[in-house]
Every structure is written in C-alpha cells, then in structure tokens.
Motif scaffolding. Structure first.
Motif, short mmCIF file in Angstrom:
data_model
loop_
_atom_site.label_atom_id
_atom_site.label_comp_id
_atom_site.label_asym_id
_atom_site.label_seq_id
_atom_site.Cartn_x
_atom_site.Cartn_y
_atom_site.Cartn_z
N TYR A 125 0.83 -1.21 0.00
CA TYR A 125 0.00 0.00 0.00
C TYR A 125 0.86 1.26 0.00
N ASN A 126 1.91 1.25 0.80
CA ASN A 126 2.76 2.44 0.96
C ASN A 126 3.73 2.67 -0.20
N ARG A 127 3.90 1.69 -1.04
CA ARG A 127 4.83 1.83 -2.16
C ARG A 127 4.41 3.01 -3.02
N GLY A 128 5.27 3.99 -3.15
CA GLY A 128 4.98 5.16 -3.98
C GLY A 128 4.24 6.28 -3.27
N ARG A 129 3.93 6.11 -1.99
CA ARG A 129 3.25 7.16 -1.23
C ARG A 129 4.26 7.86 -0.34
N SER A 156 2.11 11.76 5.01
CA SER A 156 0.88 11.36 5.71
C SER A 156 -0.01 10.44 4.89
N ALA A 157 0.31 10.22 3.63
CA ALA A 157 -0.47 9.29 2.80
C ALA A 157 -0.11 7.84 3.11
N ARG A 158 0.98 7.62 3.85
CA ARG A 158 1.42 6.27 4.21
C ARG A 158 0.63 5.79 5.43
N VAL A 159 0.48 4.48 5.58
CA VAL A 159 -0.22 3.92 6.73
C VAL A 159 0.69 2.96 7.49
#
Length: 64
Positions: free
Chosen positions: A16-20, A23-26
C-alpha cells in the motif's frame, strides 16, 4: 492483487505504501484494524508469521 493473496499485515502495508509519501502512508496497525473491522481474522502459520484469511462469517447473511 493476486500477489497479496496470502500476505501478512507487513506485506500489505508495504504494498500500500509503495509510492506514497508522508501522511499518505499507513502503519501496519492501521491495516490490521481495517481488516478486523471488515471481519477478517489473523491466523499464524507454523513459522509464527501472521496470515489474514477470509471473514469467518458474513455480517449481511440472513439469520435463520
């Protein structure tokens, strides 16, 4: 999403976090809470790693 079929929470969060950024990361715990909220359970395999499996029951299923 076929590559995440038997993924653990760390692997799901990483995908999910790949490329974010920022604060867009979780966090992994956010993934676990979200899956739990939708009825998914965590089981551990023989090697001790957590695995997510399908919901144990359907919340929308009619009760008899």
């Amino acid at each position: 999403m076929e590559e995440l079929k038997d993924a653990n929470a760390v692997e799901i969060a990483a995908a999910y976090n790949r490329g974010r950024r920022g604060s867009a990361r979780v966090h992994v715990s956010t993934i676990k809470r979200a899956l739990h909220r939708f009825g998914y359970v965590v089981k551990k395999s023989a090697d001790g790693r957590s695995r997510f499996v399908a919901p144990t029951s359907s919340r929308s299923a009619p009760r008899s």
